[in-house]
Design a protein around this motif. Structure first.
Motif, mmCIF file in Angstrom:
data_model
loop_
_atom_site.group_PDB
_atom_site.id
_atom_site.type_symbol
_atom_site.label_atom_id
_atom_site.label_comp_id
_atom_site.label_asym_id
_atom_site.label_seq_id
_atom_site.Cartn_x
_atom_site.Cartn_y
_atom_site.Cartn_z
ATOM 1 N N VAL A 119 0.813 -1.217 0.000
ATOM 2 C CA VAL A 119 0.000 0.000 0.000
ATOM 3 C C VAL A 119 0.846 1.265 0.000
ATOM 4 O O VAL A 119 0.592 2.186 -0.781
ATOM 5 C CB VAL A 119 -0.967 -0.002 1.213
ATOM 6 N N LYS A 120 1.840 1.325 0.849
ATOM 7 C CA LYS A 120 2.662 2.540 0.950
ATOM 8 C C LYS A 120 3.384 2.835 -0.371
ATOM 9 O O LYS A 120 3.397 3.973 -0.843
ATOM 10 C CB LYS A 120 3.658 2.391 2.103
ATOM 11 N N SER A 121 3.954 1.817 -0.979
ATOM 12 C CA SER A 121 4.651 1.997 -2.254
ATOM 13 C C SER A 121 3.676 2.346 -3.379
ATOM 14 O O SER A 121 3.989 3.135 -4.268
ATOM 15 C CB SER A 121 5.429 0.735 -2.627
ATOM 16 N N PHE A 122 2.470 1.767 -3.337
ATOM 17 C CA PHE A 122 1.436 2.070 -4.331
ATOM 18 C C PHE A 122 1.075 3.548 -4.264
ATOM 19 O O PHE A 122 1.074 4.241 -5.273
ATOM 20 C CB PHE A 122 0.196 1.198 -4.071
ATOM 21 N N GLN A 123 0.795 4.030 -3.068
ATOM 22 C CA GLN A 123 0.413 5.437 -2.915
ATOM 23 C C GLN A 123 1.568 6.372 -3.260
ATOM 24 O O GLN A 123 1.347 7.427 -3.847
ATOM 25 C CB GLN A 123 -0.134 5.695 -1.519
ATOM 26 N N LYS A 124 2.782 5.979 -2.938
ATOM 27 C CA LYS A 124 3.948 6.789 -3.308
ATOM 28 C C LYS A 124 4.073 6.876 -4.835
ATOM 29 O O LYS A 124 4.339 7.948 -5.385
ATOM 30 C CB LYS A 124 5.221 6.198 -2.707
ATOM 31 N N ALA A 125 3.852 5.753 -5.522
ATOM 32 C CA ALA A 125 3.918 5.745 -6.990
ATOM 33 C C ALA A 125 2.862 6.666 -7.578
ATOM 34 O O ALA A 125 3.140 7.450 -8.494
ATOM 35 C CB ALA A 125 3.745 4.319 -7.518
ATOM 36 N N VAL A 126 1.631 6.612 -7.049
ATOM 37 C CA VAL A 126 0.557 7.472 -7.540
ATOM 38 C C VAL A 126 0.920 8.942 -7.321
ATOM 39 O O VAL A 126 0.745 9.778 -8.212
ATOM 40 C CB VAL A 126 -0.793 7.125 -6.868
ATOM 41 N N ASN A 127 1.463 9.262 -6.160
ATOM 42 C CA ASN A 127 1.862 10.647 -5.877
ATOM 43 C C ASN A 127 2.972 11.113 -6.811
ATOM 44 O O ASN A 127 2.982 12.266 -7.247
ATOM 45 C CB ASN A 127 2.285 10.797 -4.420
ATOM 46 N N GLN A 128 3.906 10.238 -7.144
ATOM 47 C CA GLN A 128 4.982 10.601 -8.059
ATOM 48 C C GLN A 128 4.456 10.791 -9.484
ATOM 49 O O GLN A 128 4.890 11.705 -10.192
ATOM 50 C CB GLN A 128 6.090 9.543 -8.029
ATOM 51 N N ILE A 129 3.511 9.954 -9.893
ATOM 52 C CA ILE A 129 2.891 10.113 -11.213
ATOM 53 C C ILE A 129 2.196 11.471 -11.283
ATOM 54 O O ILE A 129 2.364 12.229 -12.233
ATOM 55 C CB ILE A 129 1.884 8.971 -11.489
#
Length: 145
Positions: A119-129
């Motif tokens: 979850v944490k990495s998923f949300q970080k990826a979305v924020n970076q996108i």
């Protein structure tokens, strides 16, 4: 600073929830539209059916494994359309197969990102996108005319 409109094409409710949560506190996102299959994605983009009054998205987050028309078919439709091909498409999917990656780039995807599993990495990826496409990049002004 202009706030953006993102079209999320995703059928997995968990991924929709995680993506929505990641954008909730965004300073860059004004609107997140969600469609759950490829047919609805195309209808949204050509403003037909129940989507006649939608606004064009600034970029698209597109999953491959969606019903009715898969992500590759939707991508091909977008990039073959004179009216839509300027919209950046980010393939955001669980597939990391070389075949899917190659096919996406062959059909002019703007970038391909494999969804992180935690979850944490998923949300970080979305924020970076989001930060990249709505803060750093200059998007085509074609859809503002």
């Amino acid at each position: 600073m202009k706030k953006g409109h993102i079209l999320l094409v995703e059928d997995n409710e968990g991924d929709i929830l995680l993506t929505t949560e990641a954008f909730e506190h965004s300073t860059h996102v004004a609107q997140l539209s969600v469609v759950r299959n490829g047919k609805d994605a195309i209808d949204f983009l050509v403003k037909q059916g129940r989507f006649t009054h939608v606004t064009e998205p600034d970029f698209i987050l597109l999953d491959i494994n969606i019903p009715k028309k898969n992500g590759h078919e939707v991508l091909r439709f977008i990039k073959n359309s004179e009216r839509l091909k300027h919209i950046p498409v980010v393939m955001f999917t669980t597939s990391s197969t070389p075949k899917d990656i190659h096919l996406a780039y062959e059909n002019y995807v703007n970038c391909y990102i494999t969804k992180p599993v935690d979850v944490k990495s998923f949300q970080k990826a979305v924020n970076q996108i989001e930060s990249y496409w709505l803060s750093l990049v200059q998007l085509s002004p074609n859809h503002y005319a």
